[in-house]
Enzyme design. Structure first.
Site, PDB file in Angstrom:
ATOM      1  CB  CYS A  63      19.103  84.482 -15.896  1.00 14.67           C
ATOM      2  SG  CYS A  63      18.747  84.170 -14.154  1.00 14.67           S
ATOM      3  CB  CYS A  86      22.388  86.546 -14.211  1.00 16.55           C
ATOM      4  SG  CYS A  86      20.839  87.440 -14.016  1.00 16.55           S
ATOM      5  CB  CYS A  90      19.332  87.420 -10.261  1.00 15.28           C
ATOM      6  SG  CYS A  90      19.476  85.716 -10.847  1.00 15.28           S
ATOM      7  CG  ASP A  99      26.301  96.468  13.932  1.00 13.63           C
ATOM      8  OD1 ASP A  99      25.456  97.354  14.175  1.00 13.63           O
ATOM      9  OD2 ASP A  99      27.004  96.464  12.913  1.00 13.63           O
ATOM     10  CB  CYS A 130      15.976  86.676 -12.687  1.00 13.60           C
ATOM     11  SG  CYS A 130      17.483  87.498 -13.262  1.00 13.60           S
TER      12      CYS A 130
HETATM   13 ZN   LIG Z   1      19.168  86.102 -13.053  1.00 11.36          ZN
END
Ligand SMILES: [Zn+2]
Length: 415
Positions: free
Chosen positions: A223, A207, A204, A339, A220
């Protein structure tokens, strides 16, 4: 426009035309560069008086810009940077070349979104997706989301059309509103364009907790961030609009990915007042986009070109490609990123059971990757050799940027 802007605009058009006449591409970068040297505010001056949509994201922005331009075309003339020059030089050049138009739809490199928002003061911004791109150049995905979010905080009046399926986009599209500062939450319309590639959005951005997924939902675990309810969705071979009406979409572009792009285009056009029922037939007029999805017949083979430039777009290309002989070509020149370790981020097992050929500067990197996935392949040195190695019928070609250009040049040379 002020006199300086008029002069800059005229010089920009002339420089672009000279560059084209000299056979040095479409001239949009040099034209825009010279125009901005003469008047650093030229993009802002050229944007004044136009209703503008910006389209940004890691993947799909060229195609979505083309589809949106077709849809907004219902209302009148639309300026656009159709050659994929998606930085301010390209925007400047496109607007100078188009002259006065009531509308503009501009594809914007995701790194430049804040700058172009500032200069063009658009009516609407479409945010498609964020995933890892060229490893040696692109910003981290979370950093890009942060830049987008900060840019939108400074433009609370812009209408946002954003992909509900990408947690990074959702977070970027909803900056926290601070009423004490006079901030209002942005006006966001959500569409669902799917997200095949999840590896850049397990954490997330708000958070740091884990993002969980179930079916099309995501949330999430730490949160309130979760998938918003989209107003525009793909259903079967059509698009559901916010009123619940379903519109059949007949595209000349392959795959479910492009149905998602069509839904996005209709959602953006609706922000200008275009009714989907008036726009759908125009979407079907878009064929190949800068050579992508182009089909060429040669020696009884129908060759189709798909561009894949990063892990998410490889997954999409596997989804778009028919189950048919497939040529993969990888280079690692400057525009591709140097790369190639990202090859190991992509699951090549969807190719199992198809005849697979590999070529390009870094074919051996591909060889190692396919071997690890247990997908049999054959190395070919040239495009001709690939065509001869497959039976008559469809040959899908999936290539990254310069490999794609090489094959286009090869096909143009013969046709
Ligand atoms: Zn979150």
């Amino acid at each position: 426009m002020p006199l300086r802007a008029k002069v800059a605009s005229s010089v920009s058009r002339t420089a672009a035309a000279l560059s084209r006449a000299a056979g040095r591409g479409d001239g949009s970068v040099i034209g825009g560069w010279i125009g901005l040297k003469i008047d650093p505010d030229l993009l802002a001056h050229l944007s004044t008086g136009r209703a503008i949509a910006l389209v940004s994201g890691t993947n799909g922005k060229t195609t979505t810009t083309r589809l949106t331009t077709a849809a907004v075309g219902v209302l009148g003339r639309v300026a656009t940077n159709s050659f994929g020059a998606n930085m301010p030089t390209g925007h400047t050049s496109a607007l100078a070349k188009a002259g006065s138009t009531p509308y503009a739809v501009l594809e914007v490199d995701e790194h430049y979104l804040a700058q172009v928002l500032e200069a063009t003061d658009p009516h609407v911004v479409a945010l498609l997706n964020l995933s890892r791109d060229q490893l040696d150049r692109a910003k981290e995905v979370a950093m890009m989301a942060q830049l987008w979010r900060a840019a939108l905080v400074r433009h609370p009046d812009v209408r946002v059309v954003a992909n509900a399926d990408d947690p990074m986009v959702v977070w970027a599209a909803c900056p926290p509103a601070d009423p004490a500062q006079g901030h209002v939450p942005p006006h966001v319309t959500w569409f669902s364009a799917g997200q095949r590639w999840h590896d850049d959005s397990w954490v997330c951005p708000e958070c740091g907790s884990t993002i969980q997924r179930s079916g099309e939902q995501w949330w999430c675990t730490g949160c309130p961030l979760r998938r918003p309810e989209p107003q525009w969705t793909v259903e079967d071979d059509g698009v559901l609009d916010p009123t619940g009406a379903w519109h059949k979409i007949q595209l000349q572009l392959p795959g479910k990915v492009n149905l998602g792009n069509a839904a996005t285009a209709l959602a953006v056009a609706a922000e200008f007042g275009v009714r989907p029922v008036d726009a759908v037939s125009r979407l079907g007029t878009v064929t190949s986009v800068a050579g992508r999805y182009a089909q060429v017949d040669r020696d009884g083979r129908n060759i189709r070109l798909l561009l894949a430039k990063n892990p998410a777009s490889w997954l999409e290309a596997f989804d778009m490609a028919d189950v048919a002989p497939t040529l993969l070509s990888i280079n690692a020149r400057d525009p591709d990123g140097l790369d190639t370790s990202w090859l190991f981020d992509v699951d090549f097992s969807p190719l199992a059971g198809r005849q697979v050929l590999i070529t390009g500067d870094r074919a051996y990197d591909l060889a190692v990757r396919l071997d690890v996935n247990g997908v049999p392949f054959r190395h070919v040195r040239t495009f001709d050799e690939a065509v001869r190695a497959v039976p008559p019928g469809r040959l899908e070609v999936i290539a990254n940027y310069t490999a794609f250009q090489d094959i286009r040049a090869e096909l143009d040379r013969v046709n």
